[in-house]
Design a protein around this motif. Structure first.
Motif: not given
Length: 223
Positions: A7, A39, A41, A47, A51
């Motif tokens: 995150t 990845r 967010t 999200a 993801a």
């Protein structure tokens, strides 16, 4: 092929960079032995499911996660791909693994012991300021149940030290600012922070410096 899920606000999250350096120290060369895809967010917990789902659709050998929320979403997305986590305070209480010695399933990793270290941080605040009487324990509800366990552990330690712990779970930035407005000089603040959208650590640091409140963070970045 390793895909990272966090995150964080950028790909170079500290745990991810630690993983890269560790693999390099073992002689694994990026582009030859290992390929990374990231990845992140930017603090948006909503999200994470999408993801995580996108990871499963890609050709990936292992998923690396940081934090309780990212790890749980990855585990919900796949029961077969191996998942290695970092920065989960209590993997069992969070539901990440069944037990520490035999995690089971496809998930394993390293705990940062954040829940167990909460009492020690309370002790350090008291040692630094013997006149300390109350400590605000501030956390984002998105970090529950880990944060609730840490708050309970902190309260247990505070009783021995004759301190009052005021646990404040927050949902919005407005709630955060309302709590910060109550902090007075001489108070202590214990932040159970994660890179969520409330940006608790940065807000607390600003008010703590202005109010003269003693503050403990779980990351040296804010010290």
């Amino acid at each position: 092929r390793i895909v990272t899920l966090t995150t964080a606000w950028a790909a170079n999250q500290p745990s991810v960079e630690g993983l890269r350096r560790g693999l390099a120290a073992l002689g694994m060369v990026e582009g030859r032995d290992v390929v990374f895809e990231h990845r992140f967010t930017e603090g948006n917990l909503n999200a994470l499911p999408a993801a995580a789902a996108s990871l499963i659709a890609s050709d990936v050998d292992l998923i690396f996660t940081s934090g309780e929320n990212a790890t749980l979403r990855a585990a919900q997305a796949t029961t077969t791909l191996p998942i290695v986590f970092a920065n989960v305070g209590d993997p069992v209480a969070s539901g990440v693994v069944r037990e520490l010695r035999r995690p089971g399933g496809n998930v394993t990793g390293v705990s940062n012991l954040a829940t167990d270290l909460a009492p020690k941080r309370i002790e350090i605040l008291k040692e630094l300021a013997p006149s300390l009487r109350r400590v605000w324990f501030i956390y984002d509800v998105a970090d529950a149940p880990e944060a609730r366990i840490a708050a309970r552990n902190a309260a247990d330690a505070a009783g021995v030290l004759k301190l009052e712990v005021l646990a404040r779970p927050l949902r919005t930035r407005e709630e955060l600012r309302a709590v910060l407005s109550e902090i007075r000089p001489g108070d202590g603040i214990l932040v159970y922070e994660r890179p969520t959208s409330l940006n608790i650590a940065a807000e607390v640091l600003e008010i703590a410096l202005r109010a003269g409140a003693l503050t403990a963070f779980s990351s040296g970045f804010w010290s």
